[in-house]
Design a protein around this motif. Structure first.
Motif, PDB file in Angstrom:
ATOM      1  N   PHE A   1      -0.187   0.845  -4.560  1.00  0.00           N
ATOM      2  CA  PHE A   1       0.533   0.926  -3.286  1.00  0.00           C
ATOM      3  C   PHE A   1       1.480   2.118  -3.259  1.00  0.00           C
ATOM      4  O   PHE A   1       1.666   2.748  -2.208  1.00  0.00           O
TER       5      PHE A   1
ATOM      6  N   ILE B   1      -7.989   0.416   2.946  1.00  0.00           N
ATOM      7  CA  ILE B   1      -7.985  -0.104   1.577  1.00  0.00           C
ATOM      8  C   ILE B   1      -6.690  -0.885   1.318  1.00  0.00           C
ATOM      9  O   ILE B   1      -6.708  -1.924   0.656  1.00  0.00           O
ATOM     10  N   SER B   2      -5.574  -0.426   1.857  1.00  0.00           N
ATOM     11  CA  SER B   2      -4.332  -1.185   1.728  1.00  0.00           C
ATOM     12  C   SER B   2      -4.472  -2.552   2.398  1.00  0.00           C
ATOM     13  O   SER B   2      -4.016  -3.571   1.866  1.00  0.00           O
TER      14      SER B   2
ATOM     15  N   HIS C   1     -11.906 -11.623   1.462  1.00  0.00           N
ATOM     16  CA  HIS C   1     -11.630 -10.546   0.515  1.00  0.00           C
ATOM     17  C   HIS C   1     -12.934  -9.970  -0.047  1.00  0.00           C
ATOM     18  O   HIS C   1     -13.106  -8.749  -0.116  1.00  0.00           O
TER      19      HIS C   1
ATOM     20  N   ILE D   1      -7.840   5.318  -3.917  1.00  0.00           N
ATOM     21  CA  ILE D   1      -6.553   5.883  -3.484  1.00  0.00           C
ATOM     22  C   ILE D   1      -6.083   6.929  -4.489  1.00  0.00           C
ATOM     23  O   ILE D   1      -5.552   7.972  -4.111  1.00  0.00           O
TER      24      ILE D   1
ATOM     25  N   MET E   1      -7.204  -4.231   2.684  1.00  0.00           N
ATOM     26  CA  MET E   1      -8.019  -5.042   1.778  1.00  0.00           C
ATOM     27  C   MET E   1      -7.177  -5.606   0.645  1.00  0.00           C
ATOM     28  O   MET E   1      -7.317  -6.773   0.268  1.00  0.00           O
ATOM     29  N   MET E   2      -6.269  -4.772   0.112  1.00  0.00           N
ATOM     30  CA  MET E   2      -5.441  -5.233  -1.003  1.00  0.00           C
ATOM     31  C   MET E   2      -4.486  -6.357  -0.580  1.00  0.00           C
ATOM     32  O   MET E   2      -4.100  -7.183  -1.414  1.00  0.00           O
ATOM     33  N   LEU E   3      -4.111  -6.380   0.700  1.00  0.00           N
ATOM     34  CA  LEU E   3      -3.237  -7.463   1.162  1.00  0.00           C
ATOM     35  C   LEU E   3      -3.889  -8.834   0.993  1.00  0.00           C
ATOM     36  O   LEU E   3      -3.198  -9.850   0.890  1.00  0.00           O
TER      37      LEU E   3
ATOM     38  N   TRP F   1      -0.627  -7.784 -13.357  1.00  0.00           N
ATOM     39  CA  TRP F   1      -1.320  -7.607 -12.077  1.00  0.00           C
ATOM     40  C   TRP F   1      -0.399  -6.890 -11.083  1.00  0.00           C
ATOM     41  O   TRP F   1      -0.808  -5.951 -10.406  1.00  0.00           O
TER      42      TRP F   1
ATOM     43  N   SER G   1      -5.207 -10.055  -1.539  1.00  0.00           N
ATOM     44  CA  SER G   1      -4.756 -10.646  -2.804  1.00  0.00           C
ATOM     45  C   SER G   1      -3.457 -11.411  -2.607  1.00  0.00           C
ATOM     46  O   SER G   1      -3.274 -12.498  -3.159  1.00  0.00           O
ATOM     47  N   ILE G   2      -2.540 -10.806  -1.835  1.00  0.00           N
ATOM     48  CA  ILE G   2      -1.249 -11.445  -1.592  1.00  0.00           C
ATOM     49  C   ILE G   2      -1.446 -12.738  -0.796  1.00  0.00           C
ATOM     50  O   ILE G   2      -0.834 -13.773  -1.090  1.00  0.00           O
TER      51      ILE G   2
ATOM     52  N   TYR H   1      -0.918  -3.343  -9.115  1.00  0.00           N
ATOM     53  CA  TYR H   1      -0.896  -3.401  -7.651  1.00  0.00           C
ATOM     54  C   TYR H   1       0.166  -2.453  -7.095  1.00  0.00           C
ATOM     55  O   TYR H   1      -0.075  -1.708  -6.148  1.00  0.00           O
TER      56      TYR H   1
END
Lengths: 155, 155, 155
Positions: free
Chosen positions: C142, A24-25, A76, C89, A27-29, C134, A31-32, C138
């Motif tokens: 994390f 999941i982390s 994504h 999470i 996946m969140m990358l 946002w 966005s960056i 985020y």
């Protein structure tokens, strides 16, 4: 606060915590990476964001789509479509007393396949790299769903 | 490994496992349907995928959108927007000692409504078929959210 | 039915139930806002929906995109990309015996940041309002992921 002997003694659940948090982390990358390409390639979706790259009327030309940005966004969305179902079904599966080794290999295969999927999507690598890694992740989730329904169908 | 008497004795949780696994599997099928239409209608989003239907310059003309593909993608996104919240809120709800029969009818209604929603979206059936089935699924999730917050608001 | 002393005695889990139910309900409201703008601005994605605003050939002109509708849809997708990972999470985190006060402040900060994010997106407020809210959401997710992996990495 009360201890959770059931959950914290459960090796499968502990392994699920680690693997699912990692994927999941990952996946969140995305966005960056999307933000990075939006800024470096000056391709925004919102007028208020485009002002970062130009003032007034000048900003309007940065309200555009960019191949690179769209590719990250597709990757994504594909993550959302695959990693979230893995989390949901994997959570229920890891609470249903599966064989520890079988469960952990499901998790490992899924996480490896999805990391490779992102690399294949963003590079991009020629097909069938992305297609196969997608299929492995998909198969892992369906395998867990099948094991859940086979043993314990309560309708 | 330790048994989970709490979870495996809990009929509501067991029913939730079955219904949510079924409806998440249904959501995942949308990926297969999208791929099917992308290949049969030769409408791809990525240049490396378009090579499946044509070589070199010839492949570029298959980088296009197709009504049928876009319809399946909208149905898939609608599933993500509705089935995932159902899973999240339904999981918490099924762990909060609800009345068994009330809970199971929530799950049944949701799963039936979302299966009908997919049929109505993909056929497509005339409105208000899709609209009503969407509303039923939405109402079920809000009903569970309301029951959760009514009894146990800890802020 | 058996009681769940473990879960219902766990203050962190009870707080997580409340905060996550609130923020997921907020996310679901985006569907209603999208429908509202599609109908009032007569901008539909499906031919069968456009018939609500015009008959026959006349309906086709309402098959179009609208800035306002697209803005709500982007806000909704951003919610999916951020609130669902928070749920996944956060659920694992709240089951891992975290410090109660630390956990609750994570939840509070996240919910406040995402409500402000929606306001900033839909108004729209000038940047960096949306960007900062946002980033806070985020960062909270994390931070929970880091705490999960720091203490209990089982691979």
């Amino acid at each position: 606060m009360a201890e959770f002997p059931q959950l914290s003694d459960n090796q499968t659940f502990l392994a699920f915590i680690s693997y699912s948090t990692i994927v999941i982390s990952k996946m969140m990358l995305m966005s960056i990476i999307t933000s990075f390409f939006r800024i470096t390639r000056k391709a925004y979706a919102n007028p208020e964001d485009a002002l970062a790259s130009g003032k007034g009327e000048n900003a309007k030309k940065f309200l555009r789509t960019d191949d690179r940005v769209e590719r990250v966004r597709r990757a994504h969305l594909n993550d959302l479509e695959n990693i979230i179902p893995f989390f949901c079904i994997g959570l229920l599966y890891s609470l249903s007393n599966p064989d520890f080794s079988t469960a952990v290999w499901h998790f490992r295969l899924f996480v490896a396949a999805r990391i490779f999927h992102s690399i294949a999507y963003l590079t991009p690598l020629p097909q069938p790299n992305r297609g196969l890694s997608w299929m492995i992740g998909y198969g892992v989730t369906f395998s867990m769903a099948y094991r859940l329904l086979k043993n314990k169908l309560y309708l």
